[in-house]
Design a protein around this motif. Structure first.
Motif, short mmCIF file in Angstrom:
data_model
loop_
_atom_site.label_atom_id
_atom_site.label_comp_id
_atom_site.label_asym_id
_atom_site.label_seq_id
_atom_site.Cartn_x
_atom_site.Cartn_y
_atom_site.Cartn_z
N LYS A 38 0.81 -1.22 0.00
CA LYS A 38 0.00 0.00 0.00
C LYS A 38 0.84 1.27 0.00
O LYS A 38 0.33 2.35 -0.30
CB LYS A 38 -0.91 0.03 1.23
N CYS A 39 2.12 1.18 0.36
CA CYS A 39 2.97 2.36 0.49
C CYS A 39 3.36 2.91 -0.88
O CYS A 39 3.94 2.21 -1.70
CB CYS A 39 4.23 2.02 1.29
N SER A 40 3.07 4.18 -1.10
CA SER A 40 3.44 4.85 -2.35
C SER A 40 4.53 5.88 -2.12
O SER A 40 4.79 6.70 -3.00
CB SER A 40 2.22 5.54 -2.96
N GLU A 41 5.14 5.85 -0.93
CA GLU A 41 6.16 6.84 -0.56
C GLU A 41 5.58 8.25 -0.57
O GLU A 41 6.29 9.22 -0.70
CB GLU A 41 7.37 6.75 -1.49
N CYS A 42 4.25 8.34 -0.50
CA CYS A 42 3.49 9.59 -0.52
C CYS A 42 3.57 10.31 -1.87
O CYS A 42 3.19 11.47 -1.98
CB CYS A 42 3.88 10.52 0.62
N VAL A 43 4.05 9.61 -2.90
CA VAL A 43 4.12 10.19 -4.25
C VAL A 43 2.71 10.56 -4.69
O VAL A 43 1.78 9.78 -4.57
CB VAL A 43 4.75 9.18 -5.24
N GLY A 44 2.55 11.77 -5.18
CA GLY A 44 1.26 12.26 -5.63
C GLY A 44 0.42 12.87 -4.53
O GLY A 44 -0.65 13.42 -4.80
N HIS A 45 0.88 12.75 -3.28
CA HIS A 45 0.14 13.31 -2.15
C HIS A 45 0.93 14.41 -1.45
O HIS A 45 0.39 15.46 -1.15
CB HIS A 45 -0.18 12.22 -1.12
N PHE A 46 2.20 14.13 -1.18
CA PHE A 46 3.05 15.05 -0.43
C PHE A 46 4.44 15.08 -1.04
O PHE A 46 4.83 14.17 -1.76
CB PHE A 46 3.15 14.62 1.05
N ASP A 47 5.20 16.11 -0.71
CA ASP A 47 6.57 16.24 -1.20
C ASP A 47 7.54 15.32 -0.48
O ASP A 47 8.61 15.02 -0.99
CB ASP A 47 7.07 17.68 -1.08
N GLU A 48 7.19 14.89 0.73
CA GLU A 48 8.03 13.99 1.49
C GLU A 48 7.16 12.95 2.19
O GLU A 48 5.99 13.21 2.48
CB GLU A 48 8.89 14.74 2.51
N PRO A 49 7.70 11.77 2.45
CA PRO A 49 6.92 10.74 3.14
C PRO A 49 6.48 11.23 4.52
O PRO A 49 7.29 11.67 5.33
CB PRO A 49 7.90 9.58 3.25
N GLN A 50 5.20 11.16 4.76
CA GLN A 50 4.64 11.69 6.00
C GLN A 50 5.02 10.88 7.23
O GLN A 50 5.16 11.43 8.31
CB GLN A 50 3.13 11.80 5.87
N CYS A 51 5.21 9.58 7.07
CA CYS A 51 5.60 8.76 8.23
C CYS A 51 6.95 9.21 8.77
O CYS A 51 7.12 9.39 9.97
CB CYS A 51 5.62 7.28 7.88
N ALA A 52 7.90 9.42 7.87
CA ALA A 52 9.24 9.85 8.27
C ALA A 52 9.21 11.26 8.83
O ALA A 52 9.91 11.57 9.81
CB ALA A 52 10.21 9.75 7.10
#
Length: 74
Positions: A38-52
């Protein structure tokens, strides 16, 4: 490459879970985990991964280099 949470460093604070746009983070046996499929590395949603970005413990949400990099659908 999807992200993963290093279980031995996870404090179970849950800061990451509500921020994941793909609902890829859940709690398992007291620690949070990221479902790689399910992880998309936040591509298309945010500039950086939100978990990190949300994790209070440095280098706990990290790239899982054992898995292939996320490919956005075209």
């Amino acid at each position: 490459m999807p992200f993963k949470i290093i279980a031995s460093q996870c404090t179970s604070c849950s800061a990451c879970e509500p921020l994941c746009p793909n609902v890829a983070i859940s709690e398992k046996r007291g620690n949070f985990v990221i479902e790689a499929a399910k992880c998309s590395e936040c591509v298309g949603h945010f500039d950086e991964p939100q978990c990190a970005a949300a994790c209070p413990v440095d280098n706990t949400c990290v790239v899982d280099r054992a898995l292939p990099r996320y490919q956005a659908p075209v």
